[in-house]
Design a protein around this motif. Structure first.
Motif, PDB file in Angstrom:
ATOM      1  N   PRO A 155       0.840  -1.211   0.000  1.00 21.66           N
ATOM      2  CA  PRO A 155       0.000   0.000   0.000  1.00 21.66           C
ATOM      3  C   PRO A 155       0.871   1.254   0.000  1.00 21.66           C
ATOM      4  CG  PRO A 155      -0.020  -1.022   2.157  1.00 21.66           C
ATOM      5  CD  PRO A 155       0.720  -1.960   1.247  1.00 21.66           C
ATOM      6  N   SER A 156       0.321   2.335  -0.504  1.00 22.67           N
ATOM      7  CA  SER A 156       1.067   3.588  -0.534  1.00 22.67           C
ATOM      8  C   SER A 156       1.150   4.171   0.874  1.00 22.67           C
ATOM      9  CB  SER A 156       0.376   4.581  -1.471  1.00 22.67           C
ATOM     10  OG  SER A 156      -0.877   4.957  -0.923  1.00 22.67           O
ATOM     11  N   LYS A 157       2.021   5.155   1.023  1.00 23.59           N
ATOM     12  CA  LYS A 157       2.184   5.788   2.336  1.00 23.59           C
ATOM     13  C   LYS A 157       0.881   6.478   2.754  1.00 23.59           C
ATOM     14  CE  LYS A 157       5.282   8.620   5.015  1.00 23.59           C
ATOM     15  NZ  LYS A 157       6.597   9.254   5.070  1.00 23.59           N
ATOM     16  N   ALA A 158       0.175   7.083   1.783  1.00 25.78           N
ATOM     17  CA  ALA A 158      -1.093   7.746   2.083  1.00 25.78           C
ATOM     18  C   ALA A 158      -2.124   6.744   2.613  1.00 25.78           C
ATOM     19  CB  ALA A 158      -1.627   8.445   0.837  1.00 25.78           C
ATOM     20  N   THR A 159      -2.165   5.565   2.015  1.00 29.31           N
ATOM     21  CA  THR A 159      -3.110   4.540   2.459  1.00 29.31           C
ATOM     22  C   THR A 159      -2.805   4.091   3.883  1.00 29.31           C
ATOM     23  OG1 THR A 159      -3.314   3.770   0.182  1.00 29.31           O
ATOM     24  CG2 THR A 159      -4.092   2.280   1.887  1.00 29.31           C
ATOM     25  N   THR A 160      -1.525   3.890   4.183  1.00 27.40           N
ATOM     26  CA  THR A 160      -1.175   3.449   5.541  1.00 27.40           C
ATOM     27  C   THR A 160      -1.486   4.533   6.564  1.00 27.40           C
ATOM     28  OG1 THR A 160       1.126   4.112   5.173  1.00 27.40           O
ATOM     29  CG2 THR A 160       0.597   1.816   4.789  1.00 27.40           C
ATOM     30  N   GLU A 161      -1.301   5.798   6.198  1.00 29.78           N
ATOM     31  CA  GLU A 161      -1.626   6.893   7.116  1.00 29.78           C
ATOM     32  C   GLU A 161      -3.133   6.942   7.390  1.00 29.78           C
ATOM     33  OE1 GLU A 161       0.303   8.962   8.901  1.00 29.78           O
ATOM     34  OE2 GLU A 161       2.005   7.798   8.166  1.00 29.78           O
ATOM     35  N   GLN A 162      -3.938   6.757   6.353  1.00 29.46           N
ATOM     36  CA  GLN A 162      -5.395   6.750   6.525  1.00 29.46           C
ATOM     37  C   GLN A 162      -5.817   5.617   7.448  1.00 29.46           C
ATOM     38  OE1 GLN A 162      -6.950   6.474   2.572  1.00 29.46           O
ATOM     39  NE2 GLN A 162      -6.771   8.666   2.162  1.00 29.46           N
ATOM     40  N   GLU A 163      -5.247   4.445   7.237  1.00 28.81           N
ATOM     41  CA  GLU A 163      -5.601   3.298   8.071  1.00 28.81           C
ATOM     42  C   GLU A 163      -5.148   3.513   9.514  1.00 28.81           C
ATOM     43  OE1 GLU A 163      -3.950  -0.116   6.129  1.00 28.81           O
ATOM     44  OE2 GLU A 163      -5.505  -0.116   4.586  1.00 28.81           O
ATOM     45  N   LYS A 164      -3.985   4.144   9.682  1.00 32.78           N
ATOM     46  CA  LYS A 164      -3.483   4.412  11.021  1.00 32.78           C
ATOM     47  C   LYS A 164      -4.421   5.375  11.761  1.00 32.78           C
ATOM     48  CE  LYS A 164       1.016   4.745  11.030  1.00 32.78           C
ATOM     49  NZ  LYS A 164       2.370   5.316  10.976  1.00 32.78           N
TER      50      LYS A 164
END
Length: 44
Positions: A29-38
């Motif tokens: 996953p992209s960094k943006a996706t991981t930030e959203q999930e976090k």
């Protein structure tokens, strides 16, 4: 009989003609996706 291809076969092989390419089957996953999930996980 040998399992190895002959040098003539290797020399006439055209890499550009070959249509096979590598394609990521399970991309990370992209960094943006991981930030959203976090952030979504912190709201619980």
């Amino acid at each position: 009989m040998s399992d190895k291809p002959s040098m003539a076969e290797i020399e006439k092989f055209d890499k550009l003609e070959s249509k096979t390419g590598t394609q990521e089957k399970n991309p990370l996953p992209s960094k943006a996706t991981t930030e959203q999930e976090k952030q979504a996980g912190e709201s619980y």
